[in-house]
Design a protein around this motif. Structure first.
Motif, PDB file in Angstrom:
ATOM      1  N   TRP A   1      43.841  80.806  30.134  1.00 47.07           N
ATOM      2  CA  TRP A   1      43.034  80.645  29.187  1.00 47.07           C
ATOM      3  C   TRP A   1      43.380  80.102  27.805  1.00 47.07           C
ATOM      4  O   TRP A   1      43.618  80.712  27.857  1.00 47.07           O
ATOM      5  CB  TRP A   1      41.865  81.733  29.310  1.00 47.07           C
TER       6      TRP A   1
ATOM      7  N   SER B   1      29.977  78.855  34.193  1.00 47.67           N
ATOM      8  CA  SER B   1      30.998  77.709  33.669  1.00 47.67           C
ATOM      9  C   SER B   1      29.783  76.388  32.537  1.00 47.67           C
ATOM     10  O   SER B   1      28.432  76.519  33.130  1.00 47.67           O
ATOM     11  CB  SER B   1      30.882  77.140  35.032  1.00 47.67           C
TER      12      SER B   1
ATOM     13  N   ALA C   1      39.924  76.196  30.776  1.00 45.21           N
ATOM     14  CA  ALA C   1      41.098  77.116  31.412  1.00 45.21           C
ATOM     15  C   ALA C   1      41.468  76.027  32.275  1.00 45.21           C
ATOM     16  O   ALA C   1      40.820  74.714  32.543  1.00 45.21           O
ATOM     17  CB  ALA C   1      39.670  77.646  31.833  1.00 45.21           C
TER      18      ALA C   1
ATOM     19  N   ARG D   1      29.733  85.409  31.035  1.00 45.29           N
ATOM     20  CA  ARG D   1      30.509  84.131  30.361  1.00 45.29           C
ATOM     21  C   ARG D   1      30.467  83.215  32.224  1.00 45.29           C
ATOM     22  O   ARG D   1      29.688  83.399  33.121  1.00 45.29           O
ATOM     23  CB  ARG D   1      32.116  83.953  31.076  1.00 45.29           C
TER      24      ARG D   1
ATOM     25  N   PHE E   1      33.975  76.651  30.108  1.00 46.97           N
ATOM     26  CA  PHE E   1      33.309  77.926  29.894  1.00 46.97           C
ATOM     27  C   PHE E   1      32.509  78.368  29.146  1.00 46.97           C
ATOM     28  O   PHE E   1      33.776  77.751  27.809  1.00 46.97           O
ATOM     29  CB  PHE E   1      34.220  78.621  31.095  1.00 46.97           C
TER      30      PHE E   1
ATOM     31  N   ASP F   1      34.692  80.319  36.466  1.00 51.37           N
ATOM     32  CA  ASP F   1      35.791  81.195  36.009  1.00 51.37           C
ATOM     33  C   ASP F   1      36.924  81.751  36.893  1.00 51.37           C
ATOM     34  O   ASP F   1      38.290  82.366  36.222  1.00 51.37           O
ATOM     35  CB  ASP F   1      35.422  81.747  34.859  1.00 51.37           C
TER      36      ASP F   1
END
Length: 124
Positions: free
Chosen positions: A114, A47, A97, A45, A37, A108
């Protein structure tokens, strides 16, 4: 949860390439769906690319399709993102992630582990 450490970010000129790597530890890596990400300043944020537990299925955001490739090596507990033909708009902090799942996870909010992130800067 699994611990994740990204590496490979840096400064590159437009049109160049970078390879990001994410090393996982602490749990059985092959049980995990993985994803990359990114978050640019002032933006949400988003993908970039995700991969299922055995690498048989992948997902790419439209903005990177054909330029980026996600892959994983379950023997080495790593997931990588090969980024080619980089553009200034690819500039962001990139995060790795993980989520224990047999599915391909796109978003996300589906992930619960993460990394700390690695900066990618593409100059024009």
């Amino acid at each position: 949860q699994v611990q994740l450490v990204e590496s490979g970010g840096g400064l590159v000129q437009a049109g160049g390439s970078l390879r990001l790597s994410c090393a996982a530890s602490g749990r059985t890596f092959s049980n995990y769906a993985m994803g990359w990400f990114r978050q640019a300043p002032g933006k949400e944020r988003e993908s970039v690319a995700t991969i299922n537990w055995n690498g048989g299925r992948t997902y790419y955001a439209g903005s990177v399709k054909g330029r980026f490739t996600i892959s994983r090596d379950n023997a080495k507990n790593t997931v990588s993102l090969q980024m080619n033909s980089l553009k200034p708009e690819d500039t962001a902090v990139y995060y790795c992630a993980a989520r224990e799942s047999a599915s391909l996870l796109h978003w996300d909010y589906q992930y619960d582990s993460w990394g700390q992130g690695t900066q990618v800067t593409v100059s024009s």
